[in-house]
Design a protein around this motif. Structure first.
Motif, PDB file in Angstrom:
ATOM      1  N   TYR A  70      98.379  67.604  -7.894  1.00  0.00           N
ATOM      2  CA  TYR A  70      97.312  65.718  -8.125  1.00  0.00           C
ATOM      3  C   TYR A  70      98.851  64.891  -8.838  1.00  0.00           C
ATOM      4  CZ  TYR A  70      94.445  62.058  -8.296  1.00  0.00           C
ATOM      5  OH  TYR A  70      93.681  60.774  -8.844  1.00  0.00           O
ATOM      6  N   ALA A  71      99.371  64.833 -10.312  1.00  0.00           N
ATOM      7  CA  ALA A  71     100.117  64.669 -10.933  1.00  0.00           C
ATOM      8  C   ALA A  71     101.525  64.186 -10.209  1.00  0.00           C
ATOM      9  CB  ALA A  71     100.830  64.374 -12.139  1.00  0.00           C
ATOM     10  N   ALA A  72     101.604  65.401  -9.489  1.00  0.00           N
ATOM     11  CA  ALA A  72     103.081  65.365  -8.835  1.00  0.00           C
ATOM     12  C   ALA A  72     103.361  64.515  -7.675  1.00  0.00           C
ATOM     13  CB  ALA A  72     103.520  66.818  -8.591  1.00  0.00           C
ATOM     14  N   ALA A  73     101.810  64.716  -6.399  1.00  0.00           N
ATOM     15  CA  ALA A  73     101.459  63.352  -5.726  1.00  0.00           C
ATOM     16  C   ALA A  73     101.402  62.033  -5.883  1.00  0.00           C
ATOM     17  CB  ALA A  73     100.048  63.584  -4.907  1.00  0.00           C
ATOM     18  N   GLN A  74     101.004  61.707  -7.511  1.00  0.00           N
ATOM     19  CA  GLN A  74     100.792  60.375  -8.222  1.00  0.00           C
ATOM     20  C   GLN A  74     101.918  60.780  -8.049  1.00  0.00           C
ATOM     21  OE1 GLN A  74      97.718  58.480  -9.944  1.00  0.00           O
ATOM     22  NE2 GLN A  74      96.831  59.452  -7.655  1.00  0.00           N
ATOM     23  N   VAL A  75     103.261  60.648  -8.372  1.00  0.00           N
ATOM     24  CA  VAL A  75     104.648  60.367  -8.399  1.00  0.00           C
ATOM     25  C   VAL A  75     104.520  59.813  -7.609  1.00  0.00           C
ATOM     26  CG1 VAL A  75     106.867  60.379  -9.212  1.00  0.00           C
ATOM     27  CG2 VAL A  75     105.497  61.790 -10.637  1.00  0.00           C
ATOM     28  N   LEU A  76     104.722  60.306  -6.412  1.00  0.00           N
ATOM     29  CA  LEU A  76     105.074  60.145  -5.052  1.00  0.00           C
ATOM     30  C   LEU A  76     104.098  59.121  -4.239  1.00  0.00           C
ATOM     31  CD1 LEU A  76     106.015  62.997  -2.574  1.00  0.00           C
ATOM     32  CD2 LEU A  76     107.543  61.236  -3.418  1.00  0.00           C
ATOM     33  N   TYR A  77     103.089  59.068  -4.978  1.00  0.00           N
ATOM     34  CA  TYR A  77     102.080  57.708  -4.405  1.00  0.00           C
ATOM     35  C   TYR A  77     102.643  56.767  -5.115  1.00  0.00           C
ATOM     36  CZ  TYR A  77      97.693  54.824  -3.728  1.00  0.00           C
ATOM     37  OH  TYR A  77      96.957  53.860  -4.027  1.00  0.00           O
ATOM     38  N   TRP A  78     102.616  56.476  -5.963  1.00  0.00           N
ATOM     39  CA  TRP A  78     103.067  55.843  -7.177  1.00  0.00           C
ATOM     40  C   TRP A  78     104.995  55.029  -6.250  1.00  0.00           C
ATOM     41  CZ3 TRP A  78      99.897  52.049  -8.966  1.00  0.00           C
ATOM     42  CH2 TRP A  78      98.547  52.049  -8.941  1.00  0.00           C
ATOM     43  N   LEU A  79     104.857  55.959  -6.861  1.00  0.00           N
ATOM     44  CA  LEU A  79     106.777  55.542  -5.906  1.00  0.00           C
ATOM     45  C   LEU A  79     106.785  54.753  -4.527  1.00  0.00           C
ATOM     46  CD1 LEU A  79     110.124  56.088  -6.356  1.00  0.00           C
ATOM     47  CD2 LEU A  79     110.162  57.097  -5.280  1.00  0.00           C
ATOM     48  N   GLY A  80     106.263  55.247  -3.590  1.00  0.00           N
ATOM     49  CA  GLY A  80     105.486  54.169  -2.098  1.00  0.00           C
ATOM     50  C   GLY A  80     104.747  53.087  -2.662  1.00  0.00           C
ATOM     51  N   TYR A  81     104.072  53.407  -2.967  1.00  0.00           N
ATOM     52  CA  TYR A  81     102.615  51.867  -3.703  1.00  0.00           C
ATOM     53  C   TYR A  81     103.765  50.641  -4.103  1.00  0.00           C
ATOM     54  CZ  TYR A  81      98.853  49.104  -4.712  1.00  0.00           C
ATOM     55  OH  TYR A  81      98.175  48.262  -5.227  1.00  0.00           O
ATOM     56  N   ASN A  82     104.659  51.323  -5.276  1.00  0.00           N
ATOM     57  CA  ASN A  82     104.901  50.245  -5.760  1.00  0.00           C
ATOM     58  C   ASN A  82     106.558  49.955  -5.722  1.00  0.00           C
ATOM     59  OD1 ASN A  82     103.217  50.142  -8.420  1.00  0.00           O
ATOM     60  ND2 ASN A  82     104.573  51.416  -9.331  1.00  0.00           N
ATOM     61  N   GLY A  83     107.108  50.861  -4.533  1.00  0.00           N
ATOM     62  CA  GLY A  83     108.265  50.558  -3.579  1.00  0.00           C
ATOM     63  C   GLY A  83     108.234  49.142  -2.597  1.00  0.00           C
ATOM     64  N   GLN A  84     106.805  49.647  -2.381  1.00  0.00           N
ATOM     65  CA  GLN A  84     106.765  48.960  -1.286  1.00  0.00           C
ATOM     66  C   GLN A  84     105.914  47.553  -1.050  1.00  0.00           C
ATOM     67  OE1 GLN A  84     102.460  49.726   1.312  1.00  0.00           O
ATOM     68  NE2 GLN A  84     104.269  50.604   2.945  1.00  0.00           N
ATOM     69  N   GLY A  85     105.327  47.402  -2.434  1.00  0.00           N
ATOM     70  CA  GLY A  85     104.654  46.022  -2.646  1.00  0.00           C
ATOM     71  C   GLY A  85     105.566  45.641  -2.862  1.00  0.00           C
ATOM     72  N   TYR A  86     106.946  45.752  -4.206  1.00  0.00           N
ATOM     73  CA  TYR A  86     108.542  45.764  -3.998  1.00  0.00           C
ATOM     74  C   TYR A  86     109.069  44.866  -2.770  1.00  0.00           C
ATOM     75  CZ  TYR A  86     112.913  45.202  -6.289  1.00  0.00           C
ATOM     76  OH  TYR A  86     114.578  44.370  -6.226  1.00  0.00           O
ATOM     77  N   VAL A  87     109.089  45.447  -1.919  1.00  0.00           N
ATOM     78  CA  VAL A  87     110.126  45.407  -1.131  1.00  0.00           C
ATOM     79  C   VAL A  87     109.131  44.069  -0.581  1.00  0.00           C
ATOM     80  CG1 VAL A  87     110.744  45.677   1.290  1.00  0.00           C
ATOM     81  CG2 VAL A  87     111.007  47.637  -0.592  1.00  0.00           C
ATOM     82  N   MET A  88     107.795  44.001   0.456  1.00  0.00           N
ATOM     83  CA  MET A  88     107.401  42.625   0.851  1.00  0.00           C
ATOM     84  C   MET A  88     107.056  41.863   0.247  1.00  0.00           C
ATOM     85  SD  MET A  88     103.702  44.690   2.453  1.00  0.00           S
ATOM     86  CE  MET A  88     103.110  45.252   0.923  1.00  0.00           C
ATOM     87  N   GLY A  89     107.282  41.737  -1.625  1.00  0.00           N
ATOM     88  CA  GLY A  89     107.554  40.946  -2.329  1.00  0.00           C
ATOM     89  C   GLY A  89     108.993  40.715  -2.450  1.00  0.00           C
ATOM     90  N   ILE A  90     109.436  41.089  -2.273  1.00  0.00           N
ATOM     91  CA  ILE A  90     110.960  40.859  -1.889  1.00  0.00           C
ATOM     92  C   ILE A  90     111.191  39.840  -0.990  1.00  0.00           C
ATOM     93  CG2 ILE A  90     114.284  41.429  -1.638  1.00  0.00           C
ATOM     94  CD1 ILE A  90     112.678  41.519  -4.253  1.00  0.00           C
TER      95      ILE A  90
END
Length: 593
Positions: A164-184
């Motif tokens: 679950y912790a490993a999945a959280q890494v990928l999840y938050w990588l994608g979640y933060n990254g997607q939000g970051y790109v949309m912010g840009i």
């Protein structure tokens, strides 16, 4: 995400680092006057795109030349809906995480599951900034959508806290990254004057989703289970996200056909390109700092599970090797890295540095007091999952609402420092400080709600203004980089906050259980410590439940004291800013808001 424009006559910041890690040319005094910058912008207005900008910046500028007003509005509507789905998904995940860890008898690791994901999700924004500046915004958005979806699939299929912790890494990588790109993308398509409001607009779905996430989590827990919750969003996320990628790519191809995009040919082979980008993104430096922070921080939440505690060889090795890797990262950056991971020249500007300090402090203190908040509300205050999610999400509702007000005020008068210094920071300190007294099982829930409202209004002000301050130090070419650095400081601050929360929890909650539980229940203390469901199984009014509630209150008090103390640094961060006016600066090209 946010805006910039130096007040006429005030000195410009030190020139930021370019994407090779070298400082851009500066004036003789080491700073550029804002009038010079304005003149440069004026001259470059005749160009279709900035010829000296990175390819990704040129692509979005060329795209903005060909799309229509209706297309631009459609882009913002799509971004809003993606934020809505992500907010609903993230809120549901937050409510379900204590039950996921409890299903494996490891409730105390609730905070630990976010440490690695915060570290990697935050640090990866700098390489991601380079990716979207080199390859383009749509490509970065597509990659982050894939990571987010894969993380949800892994969370649905997890068979232990480690998975679950490993999945959280990928999840938050994608979640933060997607939000970051949309912010840009929002920063690329909005004027500095309106950017604070536009950022608040795309974050506004959180106002609505707070009413959905609690009932949604409850419905899944009482029905098919938490795995189906993650599985459902693993399907919904790509379906709602991919149309934005298609729309951006389609308009970019229109710009290429119109001859608006400068031609680029690196002349490199595939292997040469791999080597080039590995150096350009400082992959070795990224591995050093990720590994160092993870190894150094994780022992603070894991030591209680080792027979010898802090004396365990594993815990000692993790701390020692983590510290050595962090030292190695510093030496690598200073003496050996061909391209530095951190844009040090950019961080020499006091406004950027102050904004990043504030970002780190806000996430640090938030994760300290928030990590076990929903568990406290359910156990000590006797609320349901839905009720606790409503209270826990007051911050989301209030901060997103107030961010709209703050953005409108900035659009009107162009200033953001005074709002932060005289309203945002004091009201946040007041709200967090009052929780020291009111976050106790014998207090009325209304006082906790009052504290959350105060913190929400402070946060809505500070997050908008802090990101505006960061962007107010550079040109369009470096917006992605300054926001990546700001995001990195936020995430690392959050990871350290989660570490402190986990250390306080593991160091005080179990001893408090032994202290306050009736003698006949002390044999069950370890089970109670590790399982939220077991804690809730004791009826309100019994001596055992009263002991559990009191243990929660004592531990929460220490967390709130630590969070309040950290906020002193927020005052220093805001005072470092120059009083910049963002009202009249034209930073972006093409059809924008």
């Amino acid at each position: 995400m946010r805006a910039l424009k130096a007040l006429a006559g005030l000195p410009r910041p030190v020139a930021p680092a370019d994407l090779t890690g070298q400082a851009m040319p500066e004036s003789k005094e080491g700073q550029m006057d804002s009038n010079e910058h304005s003149a440069a912008d004026s001259d470059s207005d005749e160009e279709t795109v900035h010829k000296d900008a990175q390819v990704g910046v040129q692509k979005i500028e060329a795209t903005a030349q060909v799309w229509t007003k209706s297309t631009l509005i459609t882009v913002y509507i799509m971004i809003w809906f993606i934020y809505f789905i992500n907010a609903m998904e993230q809120g549901m995940t937050g409510n379900l995480t204590p039950y996921v860890t409890s299903s494996f008898q490891l409730h105390s690791l609730t905070a630990a599951t976010s440490i690695m994901s915060s570290i990697i999700g935050g640090l990866f924004k700098l390489p991601l900034a380079k990716i979207i500046d080199v390859w383009g915004r749509p490509q970065g958005f597509l990659a982050m959508t894939a990571c987010l979806t894969l993380g949800l699939v892994m969370m649905a299929a997890c068979n232990g806290v480690q998975t679950y912790a490993a999945a959280q890494v990928l999840y938050w990588l994608g979640y933060n990254g997607q939000g970051y790109v949309m912010g840009i993308v929002v920063a690329d398509t909005s004027s500095l004057r309106n950017r604070g409001f536009m950022f608040a607009f795309i974050s506004s779905p959180y106002i609505a989703t707070v009413w959905i996430t609690g009932p949604l989590a409850t419905a899944f827990l009482n029905g098919p289970g938490f795995r189906w919750a993650f599985g459902a969003f693993a399907v919904i996320t790509p379906v709602i996200s991919l149309p934005l990628y298609v729309l951006l790519q389609w308009n970019y191809r229109k710009a290429v056909k119109a001859g608006l995009m400068p031609q680029h040919d690196s002349g490199r082979t595939v292997l040469q390109s791999i080597k080039y980008y590995a150096i350009e993104y400082d992959v070795f430096g990224l591995l050093l700092i990720c590994g160092g922070l993870a190894l150094f921080l994780l022992p603070f939440s894991l030591y209680s599970y080792q027979a010898k505690g802090w004396q365990s060889p594993m815990i000692i090795c993790m701390i020692v090797f983590g510290a050595l890797l962090l030292i190695a990262f510093g030496l690598w950056e200073a003496y050996l890295a061909p391209v530095t991971f951190m844009p040090w020249a950019l961080l020499r500007d006091r406004t950027v540095l102050g904004a990043n300090i504030l970002a780190a402090v806000l996430f640090f203190e938030f994760y300290i007091w928030n990590s076990y908040f929903t568990s406290f509300l359910q156990v000590a205050m006797g609320l349901s999952i839905t009720q606790s999610s409503y209270i826990a999400n007051i911050y989301s509702i209030g901060s997103c609402f107030w961010a709209l007000v703050c953005g409108a005020l900035i659009r009107w008068h162009g200033k953001f420092k005074a709002q932060s210094l005289y309203f945002g920071v004091p009201i946040t300190i007041l709200g967090v400080g009052l929780m020291i007294h009111f976050r106790q099982p014998d207090q009325n829930i209304g006082f906790i709600i009052m504290c959350q409202i105060l913190i929400a209004f402070g946060g809505g002000t500070l997050v908008i203004c802090e990101q505006l301050a960061a962007m107010a130090a550079t040109s369009h070419q470096y917006v992605a980089v300054v926001l990546a650095v700001e995001g990195m400081f936020s995430s690392v601050g959050g990871a350290i906050g989660s570490t402190v929360a986990a250390a306080i929890w593991t160091g005080t909650f179990l001893p408090n259980l032994y202290k306050y539980l009736p003698a006949d229940e002390q044999v069950n203390a370890s089970t109670i410590y590790g399982d939220l469901v077991t804690q809730l199984s004791y009826a309100k009014g019994t001596a055992a439940r009263a002991g559990i509630d009191r243990a929660y209150g004592e531990t929460q008090k220490i967390m709130c004291v630590a969070a309040t103390t950290a906020l002193v640094l927020a005052i220093a961060g805001v005072m470092m800013w120059r009083d910049i006016n963002v009202k009249h600066n034209k930073q972006v090209k093409g059809l924008v808001f």
